[in-house]
Write a protein that holds these residues in place. Structure first.
Motif, PDB file in Angstrom:
ATOM      1  N   PHE A 220       2.302   2.597   2.620  1.00 25.10           N
ATOM      2  CA  PHE A 220       1.876   3.747   3.800  1.00 25.10           C
ATOM      3  C   PHE A 220       3.406   4.345   4.553  1.00 25.10           C
ATOM      4  O   PHE A 220       3.183   5.440   5.045  1.00 25.10           O
ATOM      5  CB  PHE A 220       1.293   3.065   4.495  1.00 25.10           C
TER       6      PHE A 220
ATOM      7  N   ILE B 295       3.082  15.048  -0.704  1.00 25.99           N
ATOM      8  CA  ILE B 295       2.314  14.728  -0.216  1.00 25.99           C
ATOM      9  C   ILE B 295       1.555  14.483   0.162  1.00 25.99           C
ATOM     10  O   ILE B 295       0.822  16.379   0.875  1.00 25.99           O
ATOM     11  CB  ILE B 295       2.887  13.680   1.422  1.00 25.99           C
TER      12      ILE B 295
ATOM     13  N   TYR C 188      13.858   6.867   2.507  1.00 23.10           N
ATOM     14  CA  TYR C 188      13.206   7.347   0.910  1.00 23.10           C
ATOM     15  C   TYR C 188      13.170   8.735   0.811  1.00 23.10           C
ATOM     16  O   TYR C 188      12.442   9.957  -0.251  1.00 23.10           O
ATOM     17  CB  TYR C 188      12.042   6.287   1.281  1.00 23.10           C
TER      18      TYR C 188
ATOM     19  N   ALA D  58       4.195   8.035  -5.892  1.00 18.24           N
ATOM     20  CA  ALA D  58       4.316   7.346  -4.824  1.00 18.24           C
ATOM     21  C   ALA D  58       3.753   5.753  -5.208  1.00 18.24           C
ATOM     22  O   ALA D  58       3.927   5.292  -4.363  1.00 18.24           O
ATOM     23  CB  ALA D  58       2.934   8.023  -3.229  1.00 18.24           C
TER      24      ALA D  58
ATOM     25  N   CYS E  42       0.740  -1.385  -0.135  1.00 19.28           N
ATOM     26  CA  CYS E  42      -0.044  -0.014   0.079  1.00 19.28           C
ATOM     27  C   CYS E  42       0.392   1.632  -0.056  1.00 19.28           C
ATOM     28  O   CYS E  42       0.212   2.592  -0.440  1.00 19.28           O
ATOM     29  CB  CYS E  42      -0.688   0.284   1.193  1.00 19.28           C
TER      30      CYS E  42
ATOM     31  N   ARG F 221       0.816  16.140   3.677  1.00 18.84           N
ATOM     32  CA  ARG F 221       1.649  17.672   4.206  1.00 18.84           C
ATOM     33  C   ARG F 221       1.522  18.850   3.524  1.00 18.84           C
ATOM     34  O   ARG F 221       1.785  19.266   4.210  1.00 18.84           O
ATOM     35  CB  ARG F 221       3.100  16.695   3.479  1.00 18.84           C
TER      36      ARG F 221
ATOM     37  N   ARG G 102       8.852  -0.501   1.606  1.00 18.48           N
ATOM     38  CA  ARG G 102       8.531  -1.379   0.685  1.00 18.48           C
ATOM     39  C   ARG G 102       9.124  -2.032  -0.656  1.00 18.48           C
ATOM     40  O   ARG G 102       8.964  -2.886  -0.363  1.00 18.48           O
ATOM     41  CB  ARG G 102       7.116  -0.569   0.233  1.00 18.48           C
TER      42      ARG G 102
ATOM     43  N   SER H  54      -1.605  10.250   3.517  1.00 20.09           N
ATOM     44  CA  SER H  54      -0.603   9.699   4.538  1.00 20.09           C
ATOM     45  C   SER H  54       0.657   9.883   3.241  1.00 20.09           C
ATOM     46  O   SER H  54       1.518   9.902   4.117  1.00 20.09           O
ATOM     47  CB  SER H  54      -1.023   9.568   5.645  1.00 20.09           C
ATOM     48  N   THR H  55       0.776   9.000   2.183  1.00 21.35           N
ATOM     49  CA  THR H  55       1.831   8.695   0.951  1.00 21.35           C
ATOM     50  C   THR H  55       1.401   9.289   0.120  1.00 21.35           C
ATOM     51  O   THR H  55       2.125   9.422  -0.672  1.00 21.35           O
ATOM     52  CB  THR H  55       1.702   7.018   1.508  1.00 21.35           C
TER      53      THR H  55
ATOM     54  N   LEU I  33       6.015   4.627   3.050  1.00 20.93           N
ATOM     55  CA  LEU I  33       7.181   5.547   2.154  1.00 20.93           C
ATOM     56  C   LEU I  33       7.715   6.710   3.180  1.00 20.93           C
ATOM     57  O   LEU I  33       8.840   6.521   3.298  1.00 20.93           O
ATOM     58  CB  LEU I  33       7.089   5.517   0.947  1.00 20.93           C
ATOM     59  N   PRO I  34       6.715   7.897   3.802  1.00 15.54           N
ATOM     60  CA  PRO I  34       6.564   8.897   4.142  1.00 15.54           C
ATOM     61  C   PRO I  34       8.054   9.047   5.257  1.00 15.54           C
ATOM     62  O   PRO I  34       8.099   9.601   5.946  1.00 15.54           O
ATOM     63  CB  PRO I  34       5.259   9.641   4.184  1.00 15.54           C
TER      64      PRO I  34
ATOM     65  N   THR J 295       1.170   3.908  -5.098  1.00 17.04           N
ATOM     66  CA  THR J 295      -0.296   3.755  -4.627  1.00 17.04           C
ATOM     67  C   THR J 295      -1.917   3.363  -5.077  1.00 17.04           C
ATOM     68  O   THR J 295      -2.660   3.112  -4.533  1.00 17.04           O
ATOM     69  CB  THR J 295      -0.730   4.956  -3.263  1.00 17.04           C
TER      70      THR J 295
ATOM     71  N   SER K   3      -8.099   8.035   0.739  1.00 14.27           N
ATOM     72  CA  SER K   3      -7.617   6.936   2.442  1.00 14.27           C
ATOM     73  C   SER K   3      -6.141   7.485   2.417  1.00 14.27           C
ATOM     74  O   SER K   3      -5.535   7.232   3.084  1.00 14.27           O
ATOM     75  CB  SER K   3      -8.291   6.296   2.557  1.00 14.27           C
ATOM     76  N   SER K   4      -5.165   7.314   1.319  1.00 16.03           N
ATOM     77  CA  SER K   4      -4.121   6.949   1.786  1.00 16.03           C
ATOM     78  C   SER K   4      -3.441   8.435   0.700  1.00 16.03           C
ATOM     79  O   SER K   4      -2.202   8.257   1.368  1.00 16.03           O
ATOM     80  CB  SER K   4      -3.700   6.772  -0.334  1.00 16.03           C
TER      81      SER K   4
END
Ligand SMILES: Cc1cc2nc3c(=O)[nH]c(=O)nc-3n(C[C@H](O)[C@H](O)[C@H](O)COP(=O)(O)OP(=O)(O)OC[C@H]3O[C@@H](n4cnc5c(N)ncnc54)[C@H](O)[C@@H]3O)c2cc1C
Ligand code: SF4
Ligand code: SF4
Lengths: 459, 469
Positions: A29, B117, A37, B75, A27, B120, A48, B140-141, A31-32, B77, B137-138
């Protein structure tokens, strides 16, 4: 599910525990959260991506001795910031150790890493190593070297090593000179500061019997923190029980993928600690504590040992956890400001965030400033700064900049490894400050309060 | 096996972005073989990670001259294979372009690089009392570049609208390396045709967005969150119809079904939802304090009238987090109970929800598959999650067939094949369900305006013209 990963087995450590890779649903999640990275932007340097490489090795699509596997697994800080953000609960820390073991079998580690692990694994070598270190430190050679060795260039690693050594010096008078008048503290962010819920004196032993891990680096360079551990625990009603013949906890070996020696060292310590009757094992170094709390996993392929390891692990607490659980008792004012940073192996690996702040809160007059991105690794990660000077240096400089922005009297973090990394960073930036452990501040506060006075009792 | 790039191309790329940012080692390229939809795997010929618009332009120019396909990546995702490499392509990633260029609180605008992001941006604008509304929902990334390409939505887009409503300007690198600025500075001055609107949702097929200007909103003064527990999905569906029909404007209306509740409660994310409930409904109101309680009271009444067993209400941030927990952790919880998860995405008219859900359950039974539903009920955006184990080839086949049936079902009910995850590679085959050949030809023509040589994301979104297949 646990399969044997003994040295005789042909299957790699990773292959034997491939089920651990399954929960990763790709997914992204994580990464950050990843410092490597965030700076490099390469998926292969993300959690990941690293897990993907591990999976590829397990699937036989990637050679464990390949440059790609070696480079990216080696470049991981092991900070485990990727774990708490993972919705699927991937146990990255454990997988990293397995991956490192697999990688090292296929292709030996660098000389420096091997040498360091050898030193830590042997009591005799360790003693000589740290004696040398202390001598250089006390003669002022370390500080001098930092000044004389030119920045950058090929000697950068040596300069950093000296800076780390110099930064293990006690804060000494700087701390003792901090004023006693309790200036009104101010709170920054979510950090609570001293309030009035004072905890009175408690009879020694009423809170349980505690043994503590003396640790390699702690005993070698931070004996003062070990002493503060004993004193502050006793002042909070714990009875501290000495445990002779204890050794290295094996954390460095496990993180480096030398699981065989990690088990050897951990097993020896479990045996020694089993010899005393205790309620807790206190640890004042986050990396050691994280590894010890995880001994159950380390031994999971061995039924008998895993039960004992789990019983031992269940007693392990960071020293700040024990202090916080006891109150902690308030001391006398030490007026200063501290720029606080979370150690990864406390925050991410053990989920301990509030307890060190509770310890600071027991010191009246302290102004705690949580630094920007306090949840990110300082780049210390063992000898990362020396093995990866460029990236480690970048991560370290970002951390030092965040600390300096707070313009506090001291940098403060509850882990000797981070204290050295941050202290070294400060030194290289021309600051003369060293980082302090929260219990050093509590210890100073208790000394002023007279809790350690002549009677020797914690009254 | 993918063809390696010619050495002089690699040298050219290296000169532009530096050796560290050109990846050609096939071993290292493995990590780029999938995006968030890991069922597909294709290794690219190379990955390039530029740091600036100019670098992107130079990279695209070089690749265009060589006729090499380009796959933009944020990213990774995405859940439709949008960032899946093409076998002949080079991936251009924006991970290093993660700088917020400017926050302009007076005009409530922000300018960012595409790799910033989503969350952010909101973090950075919070001190000004502002936030960026679309909240996948994603968030945060995922990156804003990816959001623009997918025209992403999120739970709160029910009230606030999706990405397209917030993008006011774009700097885009087109095939051939031309840089164009579309819209900008709030867009009012631009005039002419709405090219920004055209680009948003183009799924990386038009070019690479290298700078994005977005509109910010003031943070709502207050928020009220309700959690309704229902015996049946049907009852929860009725509650939604009641709430939406009564003129209320909730910020979010989300439903999770029994299978999902079971998954969540069985995981370490247990949110305290009763496991024997048929469905849980999360309703949220935000805005100025006055009126919030009124809205919440009325929604609560709608829930009870529809047969809710229980309605919980949060007033503090901690309580709010607790109520949302089951919804937010659903994805991870499912990752724990099954090795693989196919997250489907489709929309149906809101009123058709109960009927469609019943049919989906029936499909699950027929194919002997566990299907757990999580969805943005307010706007009829369904996410049936099919749980499976890819190592079981026979099961995988059933998953594909069930998935196709669900798509047909949603389209037949008057819905469409994607609500927010895009078409990418995964839904390409379904495009003819919702578009006739004339419409597809129009889409191809629009694409040709931006990318005549079909260099960007070739083979994605648009099925090849009949003649070619
Ligand atoms: C757990 C989970 C939850 C999710 N929830 C939601 C949700 O609630 N709502 C929702 O809408 N989506 C959701 N998604 C899907 C996904 O996060 C979004 O589609 C997101 O916008 C993708 O962003 P990214 O940066 O990951 O882009 P990527 O996946 O890397 O790319 C997506 C597409 O954008 C293109 N692209 C990327 N950057 C650029 C650029 N700068 N210029 C042009 N094209 C570009 C790529 O070529 C690709 O086609 C979810 C995904 C996951 C894994
Ligand atoms: S957050 Fe967890 S499940 Fe998601 S990609 Fe990272 S490790 Fe895998
Ligand atoms: S442990 Fe730290 S450096 Fe390693 S992958 Fe996780 S977040 Fe990144």
């Amino acid at each position: 599910m646990s399969t044997t990963t003994g040295s005789g087995s042909l299957a790699s450590a990773l292959e034997a525990q491939r089920e651990r890779l399954l929960p990763c649903v790709h997914c992204g999640f994580c990464l950050p959260a990843c410092p490597t990275y965030n700076r490099l932007g390469d998926e292969a340097d993300s959690p990941r991506g690293r897990l993907h490489l591990m999976q590829a090795v397990v699937d036989g699509r990637l050679d464990a001795g390949s440059d790609a596997f070696h480079t990216h697994i080696d470049r991981c800080l092991g900070c485990r910031a990727c774990e708490p953000v993972c919705p699927s609960g991937v146990e990255y820390g454990t997988l990293l150790e397995l991956a490192r073991e697999t990688a090292t079998r296929a292709r030996p580690q660098g000389k420096l890493t091997r040498a360091l692990l050898a030193v830590m694994g042997s009591p005799a070598l360790r003693a000589v190593f740290f004696l040398g270190g202390r001598t250089l430190r006390s003669l002022g050679v370390a500080r001098l070297a930092v000044r004389l060795i030119p920045a950058g260039a090929r000697l950068g690693g040596i300069r950093l090593a000296f800076a780390m050594l110099a930064s293990s010096s006690p804060p000494g008078r700087r701390l003792q000179k901090a004023p006693v008048n309790a200036v009104p503290s101010r709170a920054i962010g979510a950090v609570a500061v001293a309030d009035d819920d004072s905890v009175g004196p408690v009879p020694r032993g009423s809170r349980g019997r505690v043994a503590y891990l003396e640790g390699c680096v702690q005993r070698g360079l931070f004996e003062r923190i070990n002493q503060a551990t004993v004193r502050t625990l006793e002042a909070n009603g714990y009875e501290v029980v000495p445990v002779a013949h204890q050794g290295c906890c094996g954390a460095l070996h496990a993180h480096g993928g030398d699981l065989r020696n990690a088990r050897r060292l951990a097993g020896a310590n479990i045996l020694v600690f089993e010899g005393v009757e205790i309620d807790y094992v206190a640890v004042n170094a986050a990396g050691c504590g994280a590894a010890m709390k995880d001994y159950g996993t380390l031994f999971e392929s061995n039924q008998e040992m895993s039960t004992r390891a789990e019983a031992f692990a269940a007693k392990v607490r960071d020293v700040t956890e024990l202090l916080s659980q006891a109150g902690p008792r308030r001391g006398a004012p030490v007026s200063c400001s501290v720029a606080y940073d979370h150690p990864c192996h406390l925050l991410h690996a053990q989920g301990v965030a509030q307890e060190p702040l509770d310890v600071l809160r027991a010191v009246p007059g302290i102004d705690v400033r949580l630094i920007d991105r306090a949840d990110e690794c300082c780049g210390g990660a063992g000898i990362y700064g020396i093995t990866h000077p460029e990236l480690g240096g970048r991560i370290g400089r970002d951390k030092v900049a965040a600390i300096l922005r707070e313009e506090a009297d001291h940098a403060c973090t509850p882990n000797p490894g981070c204290m050295m990394q941050i202290g070294a960073g400060l030194l290289l930036e021309g600051s003369s400050d060293v980082a302090v452990h929260p219990i050093e501040l509590l210890d100073e506060s208790y000394r002023r309060a007279g809790y350690y006075s002549a009677t020797g009792d914690s009254q | 096996m993918t063809r390696p790039l010619a050495p002089d191309v690699v040298r050219g790329l290296t000169e532009i972005v530096g050796a560290a940012n050109v990846i050609t080692d096939p071993d290292r390229l493995l990590v780029y073989e999938s995006d968030g939809l890991s069922a597909y795997r294709v290794s690219p010929r190379a990955v390039v990670l530029p740091g600036t618009s100019d670098e992107v332009a130079a990279v695209v120019t070089l690749l265009h001259l060589e006729g090499i396909e380009i796959v933009p990546r944020g990213a990774g995702t995405g859940l439709s294979g949008g960032a899946l490499p093409t076998p002949d392509g080079v991936v251009v990633g924006t991970a290093r372009m993660n700088r917020i260029i400017e926050i302009d609180p007076e005009n409530r605008l922000a300018r960012v690089q595409p790799g910033v992001i989503n969350a952010r941006l909101t973090e950075a604008t919070q001190p000004y009392g502002l936030f960026y509304a679309p909240d996948p929902s994603s968030q945060s990334t995922c990156t804003l570049g990816g959001n623009v390409a997918e025209n992403s939505g999120g739970p709160h887009c029910l009230k606030y609208g999706v990405t397209s409503r917030y993008v006011t300007g774009l700097t885009v690198v087109l095939a051939g390396g031309r840089i164009v600025k579309l819209g900008g500075a709030g867009r009012d001055s631009a005039g002419g045709l709405d090219l920004v609107g055209l680009f948003v949702g183009s799924e990386g097929c038009f070019g690479i967005a290298t700078e994005i200007e977005v509109r910010l909103l003031p943070i709502a003064e207050g928020v009220r969150t309700l959690l309704g527990i229902f015996e049946t999905m049907e009852a929860a569906g009725h509650a939604v119809t009641e709430i939406m029909g009564s003129g209320l404007l909730p910020a979010a209306v989300e439903i999770i079904d029994r299978a999902t509740i079971e998954a969540v409660e069985a995981s370490i994310f247990a949110a305290g939802y009763p496991t024997d409930a048929g469905a849980a409904l999360v309703v949220e109101f935000d805005g100025t304090e006055a009126g919030l309680d009124l809205g919440a009271d009325r929604a609560e009444k709608c829930c009870f009238e529809a047969g809710a067993r229980e309605v919980r209400r949060a007033t503090s941030e901690a309580e709010r987090a607790a109520l949302w927990k089951g919804r937010k952790k659903a994805f991870g919880a499912m990752g724990r109970i099954a090795p693989d998860l196919l997250v489907q995405d489709a929309t149906v008219p809101r009123t058709k929800l109960p009927e469609v859900l019943a049919r989906i359950a029936e499909i699950g039974e027929r194919y002997d598959l566990k299907i757990a539903n999580v969805f943005h009920a307010g706007d009829g955006n369904l996410h049936p999650n099919i749980l499976f184990d890819r190592k079981n080839a026979e099961e995988l086949d059933r998953v594909e067939r069930a998935s196709t049936e669900i798509m047909h079902l949603c389209v037949d009910a008057g819905g469409t094949i994607t609500g927010e995850h895009g078409v990418g590679i995964d839904k390409r085959g379904y495009m003819s369900l919702v578009h006739n050949e004339t419409e597809l030809e129009m889409l191809r023509s629009v694409r040709a305006v931006f990318d005549p040589d079909r260099l960007f994301n070739r083979g994605k979104v648009l099925p090849d013209p009949l003649a070619e297949t």
